[in-house]
Design a protein around this motif. Structure first.
Motif, PDB file in Angstrom:
ATOM      1  N   PRO A   1       1.027  -1.205   0.037  1.00 32.92           N
ATOM      2  CA  PRO A   1       0.015  -0.064   0.025  1.00 32.92           C
ATOM      3  C   PRO A   1       0.759   1.234   0.027  1.00 32.92           C
ATOM      4  O   PRO A   1       1.792   1.314   0.612  1.00 32.92           O
ATOM      5  CB  PRO A   1      -0.683  -0.186   1.174  1.00 32.92           C
TER       6      PRO A   1
ATOM      7  N   LEU B   1      -7.070   1.049   4.027  1.00 33.07           N
ATOM      8  CA  LEU B   1      -8.218   1.032   4.285  1.00 33.07           C
ATOM      9  C   LEU B   1      -8.472   0.896   5.709  1.00 33.07           C
ATOM     10  O   LEU B   1      -8.058  -0.163   6.122  1.00 33.07           O
ATOM     11  CB  LEU B   1      -8.903   0.328   3.107  1.00 33.07           C
TER      12      LEU B   1
ATOM     13  N   ASN C   1     -12.814   4.911   5.711  1.00 31.08           N
ATOM     14  CA  ASN C   1     -12.804   5.306   4.373  1.00 31.08           C
ATOM     15  C   ASN C   1     -14.197   4.789   3.669  1.00 31.08           C
ATOM     16  O   ASN C   1     -14.339   5.551   2.806  1.00 31.08           O
ATOM     17  CB  ASN C   1     -11.793   4.098   3.590  1.00 31.08           C
TER      18      ASN C   1
ATOM     19  N   HIS D   1     -10.071   4.788  -1.402  1.00 27.50           N
ATOM     20  CA  HIS D   1      -8.786   5.334  -0.989  1.00 27.50           C
ATOM     21  C   HIS D   1      -8.819   6.612  -0.799  1.00 27.50           C
ATOM     22  O   HIS D   1      -7.635   7.075   0.121  1.00 27.50           O
ATOM     23  CB  HIS D   1      -7.873   4.963  -2.055  1.00 27.50           C
TER      24      HIS D   1
END
Length: 352
Positions: free
Chosen positions: A33, A70, A109, A59
């Motif tokens: 990520p 997330l 998120n 995102h």
């Protein structure tokens, strides 16, 4: 929350988890990520521009916006575990608006919940936080109880609600798994056609997976293969339980395995077991989010921080945590969600 506070929550396991160096699957092989992860992973894929926009919406929201990680609030337990059993500790969540409010005020998120929950508040909140519609469930009124995921609505209905993604569960290993794979694969294809992202609850379920007091439904080898099946049907995110054992294939004596799976690709360290799950998600090209699990009371915050540290250091994308947050007072739920997010914001916590 400071890094020092994270260390305090980890307690005696702090060094064990924070200083571990993984010597199984090299971290250099992983797609991890990052703020530009969507560009790096999906720019060469078949995902359409509307799907990429939906992934970017996921995102780009909440306290973890634009980090690559997330934090999702999932509350479908009103069906999966009965509403009374799920909400008895905090009855405000019989009202779906409080589910959405918790996700927003908790800095998530996105919120993942049922067709009905989102439909009743869609016009008020669809533009304020990304919606993920959970399209199938195990209804819990059949007697004797069976574990059978069935569709509760059409993908088009999720799109009409303004959802940016659909979520679905497959019980790999169950009697109905073949049907569920076919149904969910078709649903994910339709979701991509409409421009929505897809998230798969990649669970294994079979009473035969329990042997000698060990529940191999959460073994790294079995869950890892479930993940690999999930990315094969083009899930954009995989949700999986944190592994707490390994060697399910050999203990139960089924499927296919080789010794290197257990000697070279994994150890008994929880970060290495989780990394094996990440590897089965195309080496992290498809993000792995681990679930928070059931609420155990006072230890929930510490357990959630621990799970987040394991997921992050293994190469995972985040946590999808529900019961530990909503089965407590509203303000405490926000605090717990923020604590988990702080793990992913802490620069001191790096890949193992």
């Amino acid at each position: 929350m400071s890094y020092q506070k994270i260390i305090e929550y980890l307690g005696k396991d702090a060094d064990y988890l924070l200083k571990h160096t993984s010597k199984t699957i090299d971290k250099q092989l992983l797609h991890t990520p990052s703020p530009d992860a969507l560009d790096q992973v999906f720019q060469g894929s078949n995902r359409s521009i509307p799907v990429l926009r939906s992934l970017a919406a996921l995102h780009g929201h909440g306290r973890l916006a634009d980090t690559g990680f997330l934090s999702i609030l999932p509350i479908d337990q009103g069906i999966e575990h009965t509403a009374g059993a799920s909400f008895a500790k905090n009855p405000i969540y019989f009202d779906p608006e409080n589910i959405v409010r918790l996700a927003i005020e908790g800095g998530c998120n996105a919120v993942a919940t049922t067709f009905g929950n989102l439909a009743i508040v869609a016009r008020k909140y669809a533009h304020k936080i990304p919606f993920i519609v959970k399209i199938n469930h195990n209804e819990l009124l059949t007697y004797p109880t069976k574990y059978e995921q069935i569709m509760f609505g059409a993908v088009e209905d999720a799109w009409n609600l303004g959802a940016v993604a659909v979520g679905a569960t497959i019980y790999f290993g169950s009697e109905g798994s073949n049907r569920q794979i076919i149904e969910v694969a078709k649903a994910f294809e339709k979701a991509h056609e409409l421009g929505m992202a897809t998230i798969l609850w990649c669970y294994t379920r079979n009473n035969a997976f329990k042997k000698d007091g060990v529940n191999y439904e959460t073994a790294a080898d079995i869950t890892g293969q479930a993940n690999h099946l999930g990315v094969t049907i083009q899930a954009d995110v995989i949700k999986q339980k944190l592994p707490d054992s390994n060697g399910g294939f050999t203990a139960i004596d089924f499927s296919k395995s080789v010794p290197q799976m257990y000697t070279e690709l994994a150890t008994d360290h929880p970060i290495d077991l989780c990394r094996y799950q990440v590897a089965n998600c195309y080496m992290g090209r498809i993000g792995l989010i681990n679930s928070g699990g059931e609420s155990r009371g006072e230890s929930d915050l510490q357990e959630s921080v621990r799970t987040a540290v394991i997921n992050k250091r293994a190469g995972g994308m985040g946590l999808i945590l529900g019961r530990k947050a909503f089965q407590r007072p509203f303000d405490e739920g926000i605090k717990l969600l923020n604590a988990v997010q702080d793990v992913y914001l802490a620069k001191e916590i790096e890949l193992a």
